[in-house]
Scaffold this active site. Structure first.
Site, short mmCIF file in Angstrom:
data_model
loop_
_atom_site.label_atom_id
_atom_site.label_comp_id
_atom_site.label_asym_id
_atom_site.label_seq_id
_atom_site.Cartn_x
_atom_site.Cartn_y
_atom_site.Cartn_z
N ASP A 90 35.27 36.97 39.14
CA ASP A 90 36.14 37.03 37.98
C ASP A 90 37.08 38.22 38.13
O ASP A 90 36.92 39.04 39.03
CB ASP A 90 35.35 37.08 36.67
CG ASP A 90 34.46 38.30 36.52
OD1 ASP A 90 34.22 39.00 37.52
OD2 ASP A 90 34.01 38.56 35.39
N TYR A 137 39.13 41.78 37.82
CA TYR A 137 38.73 43.15 37.56
C TYR A 137 38.79 43.41 36.06
O TYR A 137 39.70 42.95 35.38
CB TYR A 137 39.65 44.12 38.29
CG TYR A 137 39.56 44.07 39.80
CD1 TYR A 137 38.37 44.36 40.46
CD2 TYR A 137 40.68 43.77 40.58
CE1 TYR A 137 38.28 44.33 41.84
CE2 TYR A 137 40.61 43.74 41.96
CZ TYR A 137 39.41 44.03 42.60
OH TYR A 137 39.33 44.00 43.97
#
Length: 223
Positions: free
Chosen positions: A66, A68
């Protein structure tokens, strides 16, 4: 709901966009924002990987988990950070392997847009995340959407190189027809695991060798 995304992807993924599960994603994001949650990346960058790498131009797929979750880092391309942001540890290990594999000096930034523009599809399994909360949007429908994205690439294209680093990414191999594509596996570039098989994997040179063998222009990995 009108989705703003590169036209090739919009056509290929139109069935997903019409499905109720996908319709619920923006509702979920809107609700969180109304609750004061900060969500990364900016809305205009959620589909950045798709916009920078049109469906028909995809040569290589790199899959992350996913975005940052720190301020200013995420801009819609997996492992990449916006200009002016220091490269995180996993990205530094990617650059170290690039240097050792094909002799490219470690760049002074972590923006991988140039790769994306050449056909490296930098896809995260989840396209959004709450600030400071990794994997916070992993259950809101994004995984189904990105799994379908990978399946459609496998079905409708050929001779793509899939670089799957770490256990999470490698669970997606079942979505790919390996008779038509090249799948390369290694440990995740995180400092916790890079020394168990990522460093030394030579995936950058192997990717270009495969592309050239298929009559496809190789990737210029310089940034």
């Amino acid at each position: 709901m009108e989705i703003k995304i590169e036209k090739g992807w919009k056509e290929v993924l139109k069935g997903e966009f019409k499905d109720p599960y996908f319709q619920n994603i923006p509702i979920h994001l809107k609700t969180e924002k109304e609750q004061g949650k900060i969500i990364y990346p900016l809305g205009s960058l959620i589909f950045n990987a798709f916009d920078k790498t049109p469906f028909e131009k995809v040569k290589v797929v790199i899959l992350g988990q996913d975005p940052y979750h720190g301020k200013g880092q995420a801009h819609g391309l997996c492992f990449s950070v916006s200009n002016g942001i220091a490269p995180p540890p996993s990205l530094l290990n990617i650059f170290k392997e690039l240097r050792d594999d094909v002799g490219i000096p470690i760049p002074n930034h972590g923006n991988l847009t140039y790769w994306a523009e050449q056909g490296v599809f930098l896809l995260n399994s989840s396209l959004t995340v709450r600030a400071g909360e990794p994997m916070s949007h992993s259950k809101i429908g994004w995984a189904r959407f990105t799994d379908s994205t990978i399946q459609l690439l496998s079905q409708k294209r050929k001779n793509i190189v899939f670089l799957f680093w770490g256990k999470f990414a490698q669970e997606k191999i079942v979505l790919i027809d390996e008779r038509k594509h090249c799948v390369l596996k290694a440990a995740h570039p995180s400092p916790l695991s890079a020394h168990t098989g990522f460093l030394g994997c030579k995936h950058f040179s192997k990717t270009n060798e495969y592309l050239i063998s298929c009559g496809i222009d190789p990737i210029n990995w310089h940034l």
